[in-house]
Design an enzyme around this catalytic site. Structure first.
Site, mmCIF file in Angstrom:
data_model
loop_
_atom_site.group_PDB
_atom_site.id
_atom_site.type_symbol
_atom_site.label_atom_id
_atom_site.label_comp_id
_atom_site.label_asym_id
_atom_site.label_seq_id
_atom_site.Cartn_x
_atom_site.Cartn_y
_atom_site.Cartn_z
ATOM 1 N N TYR A 573 0.844 -1.186 0.000
ATOM 2 C CA TYR A 573 0.000 0.000 0.000
ATOM 3 C C TYR A 573 0.889 1.249 0.000
ATOM 4 O O TYR A 573 2.109 1.142 -0.119
ATOM 5 C CB TYR A 573 -0.979 -0.050 1.172
ATOM 6 C CG TYR A 573 -1.901 -1.249 1.081
ATOM 7 C CD1 TYR A 573 -2.689 -1.457 -0.046
ATOM 8 C CD2 TYR A 573 -1.962 -2.200 2.101
ATOM 9 C CE1 TYR A 573 -3.518 -2.568 -0.164
ATOM 10 C CE2 TYR A 573 -2.787 -3.311 1.991
ATOM 11 C CZ TYR A 573 -3.559 -3.495 0.857
ATOM 12 O OH TYR A 573 -4.373 -4.598 0.737
ATOM 13 N N ARG A 621 3.119 -1.456 10.900
ATOM 14 C CA ARG A 621 3.160 -2.770 10.249
ATOM 15 C C ARG A 621 4.070 -2.679 9.038
ATOM 16 O O ARG A 621 3.929 -1.772 8.209
ATOM 17 C CB ARG A 621 1.769 -3.226 9.827
ATOM 18 C CG ARG A 621 1.771 -4.691 9.377
ATOM 19 C CD ARG A 621 0.400 -5.265 9.158
ATOM 20 N NE ARG A 621 0.395 -6.702 9.414
ATOM 21 C CZ ARG A 621 -0.612 -7.508 9.148
ATOM 22 N NH1 ARG A 621 -1.732 -7.021 8.625
ATOM 23 N NH2 ARG A 621 -0.547 -8.791 9.403
#
Length: 794
Positions: A573, A621
């Site tokens: 992403y 993350r």
């Protein structure tokens, strides 16, 4: 059949003997370029499982092997001046030369044509004249190399150097000597193989090998059979204490890299690969001889069961490949552990030993508990002592303090996209989904990736925190979790970047929308993969806009009452694509070097950190590896994690991949845990930051094993919680644990005992007149003491 075997090692000889037993009319010829009495190496180790197969297949060979076995159950780990013994393992070993001789005699008895000191004819000639050609010609197989386009081999030379040696010191058990030297950590893998000697394998990372000066022999060429005596002399000095005055024995001993061999296919027409020619597995989890003999048994059986060679070879590969690949996965984990053994040298002695024993993920805490309950209890005590915790609870149910947030246990429900929102608003589905996981006993429940803007969504079904309506909907979920459970709930904030404007997962994951598309943004105009849309490269204005969107979403997350926030910089992403050189091709200060690629994700993180409440944890993350050439490695991930921790991250949630569509991940049980382990050992442990392991962790035994070995502080499970929303509570019931780490909701308490079934409800009568005491009380510790032939001692 008329069978040609190229290579007279244990695999080829054993196959010949088995085929002759199945049909004495088979005409079998074995070519071996070395003499009959030539052998390289010292001892070979077998598992009880393999020995059972050998005994079933050929009682003569099995009986002859049994007469020569050294047997024991103990493993001795020498670490920091202390020896720790773990029992109940079960080993059998014998001299490689003895094994070859008995296999040769068996083949001669059965009428196999053995041609030693003889090169085999050309493989194409053999293929035309014989029904079957068996290539058991070793790791450097000439036959495999003749047909690379068919077998499609991959060779993976590893980072450590090792030398295969022997010693006249007869060990009583399997020995791991872990020695800290001025140059770095060196280790010995040693085991007895007879009443005369032991195998003595020296291994160390190449950096240590060079620092110690062993590279002085790097430019030298040693003829076959000639050993590197200068290096051996140095090793005698370095390991003088371990040798106790005994000698190091050599046999073609020289420094080599272990080479992991894999082949896309093991067969070509009537030619088939066996043993090291087809596959290798690091010596730290067993022997190549064991695998080769298992191959031979499977191949002989398939040829006997299928009248056509082609069908038999297909059946052999279909049956055997999954077994080998499973072994290779365990071996890969084991060899990588030993390559990085230096990062564990400061661990507590007991934790280090447990870590070593569970390195391949085949042995777990419960497995060790069955084999040696006293050692398992010592592991529990050591973990509790290190953490300052209650000794009675399993590791997964010990509490954990994440920043200022107290978690009741160490189980996390991993973030999982549900693609079920309307206009970014979470609904009843999300309340039921996350609420059920909180009621199920997990210490921390994570939302799916909550998107910071409408165009930052992955799909039209993704949730957001870019409107007040979304905030209020999330507050409803948070309030439910806090009101009805003792779990904590965290929000994961992210922006889809170039992976946005795609279909719902079940309509075609990562496929562009058929209609209603929106423009996507990324660090560079590089599509995610074939068929993906090309994103627009972000300029400064876009970057400032997205940063502000993260800030506003974080503020709404705080207003919704979330206990924790995680910035999503993984899985390709937007922030992840800035970090990866596969997606970031920029030439300005935000591209190029790792430091430059970090710049924008750190800007976003700093902005979020500034508005997120100081008393609440903030995580990141990461995708630890990109699973692609030229992509990020775990070493890059460690430095990226170090940067985020320096900027105030309370923990790192370690995932991997999904950065490139044509990635090639190496899936397997707990396959991403080694990445979390590296980050914890090299970065996080020194700073006090938490590390979360995730990725195919599916059993409570795996969770406990990961925690007890010190590979992570918390374990996140995703699909496991989809299968069983009450997984954590059921794990507590299975382990007989009742306590604050797994409190059942009062409404569910009647269900905390597993319902009886036909199996559990039956009460079995006693059916033996005289009980066999050995059947119930097998000794945990058996040493190899030749004069007593492996009888229990102590």
């Amino acid at each position: 059949m008329k069978i040609a075997i190229v290579g007279g090692g244990p695999g080829g000889l054993y196959f010949a003997a088995l085929m002759k037993q199945l049909n004495p009319a088979h005409q079998i010829t074995v070519w071996e370029r070395n003499a009959a009495d030539d052998t390289f190496g010292f001892g070979v180790v077998f598992s009880d499982e393999t020995l059972g197969g050998i005994e079933n297949a050929d009682t003569v060979i099995a009986g002859a092997m049994a007469e020569r076995f050294a047997r024991w159950t103990d493993i001795d780990i020498h670490f920091r001046g202390e020896m720790t013994t773990v029992g109940g393992q079960g080993f059998a070993a014998m001299g490689r030369k003895d094994l070859l001789q008995l296999l040769q005699r068996r083949c001669e008895q059965l009428g196999v044509d053995l041609r030693f000191s003889t090169l085999a004819p050309d493989v194409e000639e053999l293929s035309s004249q014989y029904d079957l050609v068996l290539a058991s010609d070793g790791v450097n197989s000439g036959i495999r190399n003749r047909f690379p386009e068919v077998f499609r081999p991959t060779l993976d030379p590893r980072k450590s150097k090792f030398m295969w040696l022997g010693t006249d010191l007869v060990f009583e058990a399997f020995k791991f000597f872990v020695k800290e030297t001025e140059w770095g950590v060196m280790q010995i893998h040693g085991y007895p193989y007879s009443d005369q000697g032991s195998t003595f394998i020296v291994e160390m990372h190449e950096d240590v090998w060079r620092a110690a000066g062993f590279d002085a022999s790097e430019s030298k060429t040693f003829p076959p059979g000639v050993s590197d005596e200068e290096s051996v002399a140095r090793l005698r000095e370095i390991f003088a204490e371990e040798l106790e005055g005994h000698q190091i024995l050599t046999n073609n001993s020289k420094w080599i890299h272990f080479n992991t061999v894999r082949n896309a296919s093991w067969r070509h027409g009537n030619i088939v690969l066996l043993g090291d020619a087809a596959h290798t597995a690091h010596f730290s989890i067993g022997s190549g001889t064991k695998l080769a003999m298992e191959d031979a048994l499977a191949l002989a059986a398939c040829l006997h069961e299928h009248p056509q060679v082609e069908a038999a070879l297909e059946a052999y590969e279909t049956e055997r490949r999954p077994v080998v690949e499973s072994t290779q996965r365990a071996a890969q984990a084991s060899l990588e552990w030993f390559e990085t053994i230096g990062q564990y040298k400061d661990q507590d002695r007991v934790q280090f030993c447990f870590n070593l024993l569970t390195r391949s993920r085949r042995i777990t805490y419960e497995n060790l508990k069955l084999r040696d309950p006293h050692f398992a209890a010592e592991v529990d005590r050591a973990f509790a002592r290190e953490q300052g915790l209650d000794t009675t609870a399993p590791a997964m149910f010990q509490p954990y303090r994440l920043g200022n947030l107290e978690l009741k246990n160490r189980v996390v429900v991993s973030a999982m996209d549900m693609y079920s929102a309307v206009d970014g608003v979470p609904g009843d589905f999300h309340l039921a989904h996350l609420g059920s996981k909180a009621l199920g006993g997990a210490g921390l429940v994570m939302t799916e990736m909550v998107c910071v803007s409408e165009i930052g969504r992955i799909t039209p079904g993704c949730t957001g925190l870019y409107t007040d309506d979304q905030r209020e909907a999330w507050k409803r979920v948070v309030d439910f979790v806090h009101s009805h459970s003792t779990a904590k709930i965290g929000a994961q904030l992210g922006h889809s970047g170039r992976k946005g404007s795609t279909r719902l997962m079940w309509e075609g994951i990562d496929e562009p929308l058929a209609e209603g598309n929106w423009e996507t943004f990324a660090p560079s105009s590089v599509p995610y993969g074939a068929g993906s849309t090309t994103p627009r490269q972000m300029d400064r204005e876009h970057m400032d806009m997205v940063t502000q969107e993260f800030v506003e979403a974080a503020q709404r997350a705080a207003e919704a009452g979330f206990d924790l926030l995680e910035v999503h910089a993984a899985h390709g992403y937007l922030l992840s694509s800035f970090l990866s050189p596969l997606a970031n091709h920029r030439t300005d200060e935000y591209g190029g070097s790792r430091e430059n690629r970090l710049r924008y994700p750190l800007e976003v993180f700093d902005a979020v950190r500034a508005v997120w409440p100081e008393d609440k944890p903030l995580l990141v993350r990461l995708s630890a590896v990109d699973w692609m050439p030229e992509g990020n490695t775990v070493q890059d991930a460690a430095e990226i994690a170090r940067a985020f921790i320096a900027h105030g991250a309370d923990g790192i949630d370690v995932s991997s991949g999904q950065v490139a569509k044509d990635e090639k991940p190496q899936f397997g049980r707990s396959y991403q845990t080694p990445f979390a382990d590296v980050i914890r050992q090299t970065v996080a442990k020194q700073t006090g930051a938490a590390v979360i392991a995730v990725g195919a962790i599916s059993t409570w035994d795996d969770v406990n094993s990961i925690l007890l070995a010190g590979r992570a502080d918390l374990c996140a499970l995703g699909r496991t919680h989809l299968y069983d929303p009450q997984w954590t509570l059921h794990a507590a019931a299975d382990q007989g644990y009742r306590g604050p780490g797994a409190e059942w909701p009062v409404q569910f308490k009647a269900g905390r005992r597993k319902p009886p079934s036909a199996r559990t409800d039956a009460v079995r009568p006693r059916l033996s007149l005289v009980r066999d005491p050995l059947a119930d009380d097998q000794p945990t510790h058996v040493r190899w003491t030749p004069q007593r032939k492996g009888q229990p001692v102590g």
